[in-house]
Design a protein around this motif. Structure first.
Motif, mmCIF file in Angstrom:
data_model
loop_
_atom_site.group_PDB
_atom_site.id
_atom_site.type_symbol
_atom_site.label_atom_id
_atom_site.label_comp_id
_atom_site.label_asym_id
_atom_site.label_seq_id
_atom_site.Cartn_x
_atom_site.Cartn_y
_atom_site.Cartn_z
ATOM 1 N N ALA A 60 5.437 1.481 -0.558
ATOM 2 C CA ALA A 60 4.382 0.612 -1.092
ATOM 3 C C ALA A 60 3.025 1.302 -0.977
ATOM 4 O O ALA A 60 2.206 1.253 -1.897
ATOM 5 C CB ALA A 60 4.374 -0.717 -0.339
ATOM 6 N N GLN A 61 2.804 1.965 0.164
ATOM 7 C CA GLN A 61 1.527 2.645 0.368
ATOM 8 C C GLN A 61 1.368 3.798 -0.641
ATOM 9 O O GLN A 61 0.335 3.961 -1.268
ATOM 10 C CB GLN A 61 1.474 3.195 1.791
ATOM 11 C CG GLN A 61 0.082 3.590 2.208
ATOM 12 C CD GLN A 61 0.052 3.968 3.684
ATOM 13 O OE1 GLN A 61 1.070 4.367 4.257
ATOM 14 N NE2 GLN A 61 -1.092 3.842 4.289
ATOM 15 N N GLU A 62 2.452 4.566 -0.810
ATOM 16 C CA GLU A 62 2.356 5.743 -1.676
ATOM 17 C C GLU A 62 2.299 5.383 -3.158
ATOM 18 O O GLU A 62 1.765 6.150 -3.967
ATOM 19 C CB GLU A 62 3.522 6.695 -1.393
ATOM 20 C CG GLU A 62 3.223 7.521 -0.158
ATOM 21 C CD GLU A 62 4.465 8.158 0.445
ATOM 22 O OE1 GLU A 62 4.458 9.374 0.557
ATOM 23 O OE2 GLU A 62 5.419 7.449 0.779
ATOM 24 N N THR A 63 2.871 4.240 -3.523
ATOM 25 C CA THR A 63 2.833 3.848 -4.937
ATOM 26 C C THR A 63 1.707 2.842 -5.201
ATOM 27 O O THR A 63 1.572 2.346 -6.311
ATOM 28 C CB THR A 63 4.181 3.229 -5.388
ATOM 29 O OG1 THR A 63 4.458 2.091 -4.552
ATOM 30 C CG2 THR A 63 5.320 4.213 -5.276
ATOM 31 N N ARG A 64 0.939 2.538 -4.179
ATOM 32 C CA ARG A 64 -0.177 1.578 -4.258
ATOM 33 C C ARG A 64 0.290 0.258 -4.885
ATOM 34 O O ARG A 64 -0.234 -0.205 -5.886
ATOM 35 C CB ARG A 64 -1.365 2.179 -5.025
ATOM 36 C CG ARG A 64 -2.076 3.188 -4.166
ATOM 37 C CD ARG A 64 -3.403 3.613 -4.753
ATOM 38 N NE ARG A 64 -3.430 5.045 -4.915
ATOM 39 C CZ ARG A 64 -3.471 5.699 -6.056
ATOM 40 N NH1 ARG A 64 -3.517 5.039 -7.176
ATOM 41 N NH2 ARG A 64 -3.489 6.998 -6.089
ATOM 42 N N PRO A 67 3.344 -4.536 -0.712
ATOM 43 C CA PRO A 67 4.519 -4.271 0.138
ATOM 44 C C PRO A 67 5.562 -5.382 0.087
ATOM 45 O O PRO A 67 6.758 -5.114 0.077
ATOM 46 C CB PRO A 67 3.935 -4.158 1.551
ATOM 47 C CG PRO A 67 2.471 -4.179 1.415
ATOM 48 C CD PRO A 67 2.096 -4.583 0.023
ATOM 49 N N ARG A 68 5.099 -6.619 0.025
ATOM 50 C CA ARG A 68 6.043 -7.739 0.042
ATOM 51 C C ARG A 68 6.912 -7.716 -1.222
ATOM 52 O O ARG A 68 8.130 -7.759 -1.162
ATOM 53 C CB ARG A 68 5.228 -9.043 0.137
ATOM 54 C CG ARG A 68 5.980 -10.317 -0.169
ATOM 55 C CD ARG A 68 6.561 -10.943 1.091
ATOM 56 N NE ARG A 68 7.314 -12.158 0.783
ATOM 57 C CZ ARG A 68 8.589 -12.165 0.422
ATOM 58 N NH1 ARG A 68 9.261 -11.044 0.303
ATOM 59 N NH2 ARG A 68 9.207 -13.314 0.184
ATOM 60 N N THR A 69 6.249 -7.633 -2.389
ATOM 61 C CA THR A 69 7.010 -7.724 -3.640
ATOM 62 C C THR A 69 7.755 -6.421 -3.931
ATOM 63 O O THR A 69 8.863 -6.446 -4.471
ATOM 64 C CB THR A 69 6.087 -8.118 -4.813
ATOM 65 O OG1 THR A 69 4.922 -7.299 -4.751
ATOM 66 C CG2 THR A 69 5.692 -9.564 -4.734
ATOM 67 N N LEU A 70 7.169 -5.281 -3.541
ATOM 68 C CA LEU A 70 7.929 -4.036 -3.732
ATOM 69 C C LEU A 70 9.203 -4.080 -2.894
ATOM 70 O O LEU A 70 10.267 -3.643 -3.336
ATOM 71 C CB LEU A 70 7.100 -2.796 -3.381
ATOM 72 C CG LEU A 70 7.877 -1.487 -3.620
ATOM 73 C CD1 LEU A 70 8.084 -1.233 -5.113
ATOM 74 C CD2 LEU A 70 7.199 -0.281 -2.987
ATOM 75 N N GLY A 71 9.093 -4.649 -1.689
ATOM 76 C CA GLY A 71 10.274 -4.775 -0.830
ATOM 77 C C GLY A 71 11.390 -5.534 -1.541
ATOM 78 O O GLY A 71 12.559 -5.150 -1.460
#
Ligand SMILES: C[S@@+](CC[C@H](N)C(=O)[O-])C[C@H]1O[C@@H](n2cnc3c(N)ncnc32)[C@H](O)[C@@H]1O
Length: 349
Positions: A60-64, A67-71
């Motif tokens: 999430a950090q690297e793709t900006r 974090p919740r929804t990327l998870g």
């Protein structure tokens, strides 16, 4: 046979019926897999995971991204078998590895393109069937090639993805003798890889690559390194308006499927005007069998042609009629071994 009653008062349903229902349900919801793989490709998830396993928070950090929804999305990709998770560490599965753009047989470009503009264009099919026009144009408000002209990165994916595999010209060369040709004109020849390879079969010939201006950068880059490319001239133009004269062999490879009949007649008419007596027109296309049965992949190409450009994969009878209406006669039809790809040879009627 085992039967199941599904609703009170309804007929019992056989296992075969249930399997058939499940198949249709898989088709109905198939879009989700395309969309999720598209997200992974757009975010470059495979590039990151090919380097080393990462957690969802790191990705999430690297793709900006959130974090919740990327998870959630990463979890769904695990469910699809594209990613695997072990104690919080995400890795690529053997299928997911093909999403890395650096993989020699990468499907990254396909995921970006098919999951992006191609996929969206299908949502305009109902409208195009009811109201006429082309599905892509309904959705994007502009024709397909105008869109690619405005989106150079997507055009790059498109050209890389559609390029015929190395060796295609050699296979075509087993069906047509290029050795006596002096000038070979490839009409809508893409990045020139096919023409350059044909020129290696015809060491005495020169090539002319007619293409849209948007293709020039990728064509010049290809011709600069491809064997045979040094004998090839790039001509920016529009085959709907004009096809350069002077060739003794004209190649129309995978062009006609992209257009509806009236435009095909115009393109073929321009080829006819450029052809001189004794000249040959080679049409390389998929051919639609008279009857389609389950599992035939030729309908995929047909539907892409329809959704993107209002075109069609044609039957032999349709090709004969189309060539005839442009003042050309079909002399020979040869099918490539074990494929739907067909080489049609035509000359002045
Ligand atoms: C499906 S691709 C086939 C490319 C190549 N002939 C091959 O078989 O690899 C169709 C090509 O037609 C080109 N094209 C589309 N419209 C055109 C036009 N109006 N004039 C010239 N080329 C055009 C596109 O840029 C694209 O490269």
């Amino acid at each position: 046979m085992t039967t199941h009653t599904t609703r009170p008062g309804s007929e019992p349903m056989s296992v075969l019926d249930l399997a058939a229902r499940h198949r249709l349900s898989t088709m109905i919801e198939g879009y989700r897999a395309s969309a999720l793989v598209h997200v992974a490709a757009e975010l470059g998830i495979a590039t990151l995971l090919a380097e080393r396993p990462r957690t969802a928070a790191e990705l999430a950090q690297e793709t900006r991204t959130n974090p919740r929804t990327l998870g959630q999305v990463l979890r769904a990709l695990c469910g699809l078998g594209v990613l695997a998770e072990d104690d919080g560490a995400l890795t690529l599965t053997p299928a997911g590895a093909f999403l890395d753009p650096r993989h020699p047989m990468s499907l990254h470009g396909q995921a970006v393109y098919f999951g992006g503009p191609s996929y969206l264009s299908y949502s305009g099919l109902v409208e195009s069937l009811r109201e006429g026009g082309i599905a892509f144009d309904h959705v994007f408000g502009m024709p397909y090639y105008s869109y690619l002209d405005r989106e150079p990165a997507m055009a790059e994916h498109y050209h890389r993805m559609i390029a015929l595999p190395a060796g295609a010209a050699t296979v075509i060369g087993t069906l047509f003798d290029f050795t006596t040709a002096r000038q070979i004109v490839d009409v809508g020849g893409g990045n020139g890889s096919l023409l350059a390879e044909i020129l290696t079969l015809a060491p005495q010939a020169r090539g002319v690559l007619l293409e849209l201006p948007l293709t020039e950068p990728s064509a010049l880059a290809t011709l600069a390194t491809a064997p045979g490319g040094d004998r090839c001239e790039f001509v920016a133009g529009d085959f709907r308006e004009h096809v350069p004269a002077g060739g003794d062999v004209y190649v129309l490879s995978r062009v006609l499927a992209n257009w509806a009949d009236p435009m095909c007649e115009r393109i073929l008419g321009n080829c006819r005007d450029a052809l001189r007596p004794g000249g040959r027109l080679l049409v390389f296309e998929m051919m639609m069998p008279d009857q389609v049965t389950e599992g035939m992949r030729v309908v995929d190409g047909d539907m892409n042609a329809l959704a993107h450009l209002g075109g069609a994969v044609r039957t032999r009878a349709e090709f004969t009629a189309l060539l005839g209406s442009a003042g050309l006669k079909l002399d020979r039809v040869q099918q490539l071994p074990n494929s739907q790809w067909t080489l049609l040879e035509a000359s002045l009627a």
